[in-house]
Design an enzyme around this catalytic site. Structure first.
Site, PDB file in Angstrom:
ATOM      1  N   HIS A  79       0.546  -1.257  -0.075  1.00 60.88           N
ATOM      2  CA  HIS A  79       0.145  -0.435   0.512  1.00 60.88           C
ATOM      3  C   HIS A  79       1.046   1.534   0.004  1.00 60.88           C
ATOM      4  CE1 HIS A  79      -3.975  -2.236   1.815  1.00 60.88           C
ATOM      5  NE2 HIS A  79      -3.513  -2.675   0.666  1.00 60.88           N
ATOM      6  N   TYR A 208      -8.880   4.941   7.509  1.00 59.55           N
ATOM      7  CA  TYR A 208      -8.753   5.076   9.058  1.00 59.55           C
ATOM      8  C   TYR A 208      -9.985   6.843   9.545  1.00 59.55           C
ATOM      9  CZ  TYR A 208      -4.874   3.502  10.785  1.00 59.55           C
ATOM     10  OH  TYR A 208      -3.479   2.308  10.281  1.00 59.55           O
ATOM     11  N   PRO A 300      -2.652  -0.010  18.675  1.00 65.14           N
ATOM     12  CA  PRO A 300      -2.900  -0.544  17.910  1.00 65.14           C
ATOM     13  C   PRO A 300      -3.201   0.962  16.441  1.00 65.14           C
ATOM     14  CG  PRO A 300      -5.082  -1.747  18.045  1.00 65.14           C
ATOM     15  CD  PRO A 300      -4.822  -0.756  19.858  1.00 65.14           C
ATOM     16  N   LYS A 304       2.382  -0.110  15.173  1.00 69.13           N
ATOM     17  CA  LYS A 304       3.446  -0.031  15.727  1.00 69.13           C
ATOM     18  C   LYS A 304       4.194  -1.785  16.316  1.00 69.13           C
ATOM     19  CE  LYS A 304       4.860   3.429  13.871  1.00 69.13           C
ATOM     20  NZ  LYS A 304       4.399   3.069  12.072  1.00 69.13           N
ATOM     21  N   TYR A 392       4.462   6.567   9.695  1.00 66.87           N
ATOM     22  CA  TYR A 392       3.459   5.330   9.294  1.00 66.87           C
ATOM     23  C   TYR A 392       4.737   4.306   8.291  1.00 66.87           C
ATOM     24  CZ  TYR A 392      -0.986   2.707   8.414  1.00 66.87           C
ATOM     25  OH  TYR A 392      -1.995   1.473   9.015  1.00 66.87           O
TER      26      TYR A 392
END
Ligand code: FAD
Ligand code: PHB
Length: 416
Positions: A79, A208, A300, A304, A392
């Protein structure tokens, strides 16, 4: 009745066959260092446990360089961005463009663990599943010991070092004498209800979602399986949620103004996870080294946890290699300090993502507007997007792959 089998000897005794323990065992194997891995659950349980899904670029590169990246090259989903949704609109953050080509890979922890167990078995080095009554002792002596019972036989493994890779509820951290660890902890007033559904993912990338009714997350495991999460109260009982109620709430929170929504399908797994931030420092006592969830937990939302487990054991493998090759304890001495620098940055990032996206019970009107302004800034400022993107996909590793004898490798060219 159990029989005493006597003693065995190894260089590194590893407690726990999760991502941390298995990765460490293989890194040591590649450097000719002996280990014994002791796991208290059975193999199927360890593989079937549904948990993480997102691998940072560095974790992917590490697995590839270790020669255990075949499955992830064939079945992992690369991704190059992520969507942040609020006020009914999705905003894309382009990792690849912002970070010079880096990305994340969606590949279930189940698959990671399965691949690593296969690799361990191929090495023929010891891996005990279903070990009972696992204990560690003599931690501040030159020869710490792991004791356990396996198929009725008592085992006593004398080690040079023990790696405590046994997760948050393991035995290693509690074996450190009281008063030597400083605990930093925060619990959150919510948890995540997670499901796996037989439904083709309706987006190529994660979404998200910030919503008035609470956070929601769209993820996936394969071209046929969607993975979704909902913010719920921390002590929520999964029995209270029928499949219909779950889908209704998912669709209410996630559907955007342009009509995007997850595809609905049969729910094949559901559970509720509480959220906490936790750090135990230092990550070492004598000859016991803690790694992964045994030393720290992140909520979560930043994806990570498993990645931190991988970074810890890379540093530990480097320190152990340096010890066996040169008798230098320099890296063992600074193991905890080096790991904690990364851990605290991941803690901060995970806390920030969590408080940015969740509804916080009792929040004031001011807090709410501040949260919306934060989202507005994040999705409109290149600097803010870059900050999210570089964290990220993963901050640079503390040690070079070459320091554990690895050469970077390109992806497997023959997927399928
Ligand atoms: P664990 O996976 O907990 O492994 C520890 C092992 O030790 C287990 O196999 C356990 O059975 C064994 N053990 C325990 N006690 C003993 C004992 N007494 N004796 C012997 N063995 C013992 N992380 C990410 O990076 N990305 C994500 O997208 C992500 N999503 C997540 C989503 C959810 C819902 C959850 C709950 C977690 C998520 N995580 C994510 C976090 C990730 O799953 C953990 O951080 C990761 O499993 C840590 O690996 P570990 O090897 O340190 O610990
Ligand atoms: C997952 O796919 O399980 C997942 C993805 C992103 C997260 C957490 C979990 O932040």
């Amino acid at each position: 009745m159990s029989v005493v089998s006597g003693f065995s000897r190894t260089q590194v005794g590893i407690v726990g066959a999760g991502p941390a323990g298995l990765l460490l065992g293989h890194l040591l194997h590649l450097n000719g260092i002996d280990s014994v891995i002791v796991e208290n659950r059975d193999r199927e349980y360890v593989i079937d446990r549904v948990r993480a899904g997102v691998l940072e670029q560095g974790t992917v590169d590490l697995m590839r360089a270790m020669g255990v990246g075949g499955g992830l090259d064939r079945r992992g989903l690369r991704h190059e961005g992520v969507h942040i949704s609020f006020g009914g609109r999705r905003h894309r953050i382009d990792f690849a463009e912002l970070t010079g080509g880096k990305a994340i890979t969606v590949y279930g922890q189940n698959e990671v663990v399965r691949d690593l167990i296969d690799a361990r078995i191929e090495t023929t080095r010891p891996l005990y599943f279903n070990a009972q009554d696992v204990r560690v002792s003599a931690l501040d002596s030159p020869m710490p010991v792991i004791r356990f019972r396996h198929e009725g036989v008592e085992h006593d493994v004398q080690c040079d070092f023990i790696a405590g890779c046994d997760g948050f509820h393991g035995v290693c951290r509690p074996s450190i004498p009281e008063g030597l660890l400083t605990i930093y902890e925060r619990t959150y007033p919510f948890g995540w209800l997670g499901i796996l559904a037989e439904a083709a993912p309706s987006s190529d990338e994660l979404v998200y979602t910030h919503h008035d009714r609470g956070f929601a997350l769209f993820s996936m495991r394969s071209p046929a399986i969607t993975r979704l999460y909902l913010q719920v109260p921390p002590d929520e009982s999964i029995e209270r949620w029928s499949d219909e109620a779950i889908w209704e709430e998912m669709l209410t929170r996630m559907t955007t103004a342009d009509g995007w929504k997850p595809n609905v399908g049969r729910i094949v797994q559901k559970s509720v996870t509480p959220m906490r931030s936790f750090v135990a420092a230092p990550m070492r006592h004598g000859r016991l080294f803690l790694a992964g969830d045994a030393a720290h937990i992140v909520p979560p939302t930043g994806a990570k946890g498993m990645n931190l487990a991988a970074s810890d054991v890379l540093v530990l493998a480097h320190a152990l290699k340096a010890f066996y090759e040169t008798a230098s304890e320099e890296w063992l001495e600074c193991y905890s300090t080096v790991c904690l620098r990364r851990v605290w940055k991941a803690q901060r990032f995970s806390w920030w993502m969590t408080t940015l996206l969740h509804q916080l019970p009792g929040e004031s009107r001011f807090d709410r507007q501040r949260q919306l302004a934060d989202l507005d800034y994040l999705t409109n400022s290149r600097a803010a997007m870059l900050s999210l993107a570089e964290q990220y996909v993963g901050l640079p590793s503390e040690v070079l792959f070459t320091s554990v004898g690895l050469q970077p490798r390109l992806p497997d060219p023959s997927p399928g």
